[in-house]
Design an enzyme around this catalytic site. Structure first.
Site, PDB file in Angstrom:
ATOM      1  CD  GLU A 167      17.787  -4.662 -22.920  1.00  0.00           C
ATOM      2  OE1 GLU A 167      17.813  -4.562 -21.695  1.00  0.00           O
ATOM      3  OE2 GLU A 167      18.794  -4.434 -23.621  1.00  0.00           O
ATOM      4  CG  ASP A 195      19.255  -9.139 -21.375  1.00  0.00           C
ATOM      5  OD1 ASP A 195      20.328  -9.379 -21.957  1.00  0.00           O
ATOM      6  OD2 ASP A 195      18.743  -7.997 -21.324  1.00  0.00           O
TER       7      ASP A 195
HETATM    8 ZN   LIG Z   1      20.838  -7.367 -22.781  1.00  0.00          ZN
END
Ligand SMILES: [Zn+2]
Length: 301
Positions: A167, A195
């Site tokens: 990511e 997240d």
């Molecule tokens: Zn992250």
């Protein structure tokens, strides 16, 4: 970062360009290097680093983030005297290497081709362990699936947990997942991402149309006793973002925990296991498990 912003992610978004584009804009003005005050609210001794960009046509100059405490000291020196600053850096770019997303699922009993994806990212920025970013997101989703499995819940749709790889440095895991899922004939009907740290849950944001916003808001009374109150339009997440291209109209849900302490740890050496509060983490797992359950029961695509 602007301390007046109550949601710290808004404060971060408001000054991200300083780090993201600092090297490009400074080089245009003839700078030989750029140093920024770390993007973060705490005054501490941890540099908070993160992504930044170069442009091929513009001189690539060294760029560094100082801990807020050190940046304040440097700034004070600059006000009164001439300062000489020396960089000693050992950053390198290595060639890409093969890595993998990790996937687990409970197969749907009525519509196995229709998938509800939920996940977080496995990789972390290198200065810390990545406990809040995004170890807690991974655990939230793993635990949500485990709870449903332990309760012997038989989902209508396939409930799929994805631990996304890469990511932080290009979102290749998220992009690959979207393409892979499309190519095998999945119908993605909703996606949830965690997240934003393992802090006490406050709600969910939705990137989707009115129908799905109304659906999300219809769940609000169920979550109220658990102190979740944010059920608004907003952002889903980086990793589930590419699903929008492959599956038009898919609603994306972003888990929203309390944001006040996230930037104490984000991309800093302080983002370690010990910084996660077990009870807050468990509440997040329960919140995500509940949302996935409610979506499975109530969503129509
Ligand atoms: Zn992250």
């Amino acid at each position: 970062m602007n301390e007046k912003e109550i949601i710290t992610f808004s404060a971060y978004g408001g000054c991200y360009v300083i780090r993201g584009n600092g090297a490009i804009e400074s080089a245009k003005l003839g700078a030989v290097g750029v140093i920024i005050r770390s993007l973060g609210l705490p005054v501490d001794e941890h540099p908070h680093t993160g992504s930044m960009h170069y442009e091929d046509s513009i001189q690539k100059i060294p760029a560094a983030a100082l801990a807020t405490k050190d940046a304040d000291i440097l700034s004070n020196y600059l006000k009164t005297s001439k300062v000489r600053f020396a960089y000693e850096m050992d950053c390198k770019n290595f060639p890409d290497a093969v890595s993998y997303n990790v996937i687990a699922e409970l197969t749907g009993s009525e519509k196995p081709n229709e998938i509800i994806t939920f996940g977080g990212h496995l990789d972390s920025w290198d200065t810390g362990e990545g406990a809040h970013d995004d170890g807690t997101g991974v655990i939230h989703c793993l635990e949500a699936l485990r709870i449903l499995k332990t309760l012997n819940y038989k989902p209508k749709h396939t409930l799929r947990v994805v631990f996304f790889m890469n990511e932080e440095n290009g979102n290749k895991g998220g992009q690959t997942y979207a393409t892979w899922s499309k190519s095998r004939g999945d119908i993605q009907i909703a996606a949830v991402e965690s997240d934003r740290g393992g802090f006490a849950p406050r709600g969910f944001e939705i990137d989707g149309n009115e129908k799905y916003l109304n659906l999300l808001q219809s769940f609000a009374p169920i979550f109220k006793p658990y102190d979740l109150h944010i059920f608004d339009k907003g952002y889903g997440g980086v990793d589930i973002g590419p699903l929008k291209k492959s599956f038009e109209g898919i609603p994306l849900f972003g888990f929203v925990p309390d944001s006040q302490r996230y930037f104490d740890f984000h991309h800093a050496p302080s983002d370690v296991f010990e910084s996660v509060n077990k009870r807050e983490l468990e509440l997040g797992c329960a919140a995500i498990g509940s949302l996935v359950y409610l979506l499975d029961k109530n969503i129509s695509f």
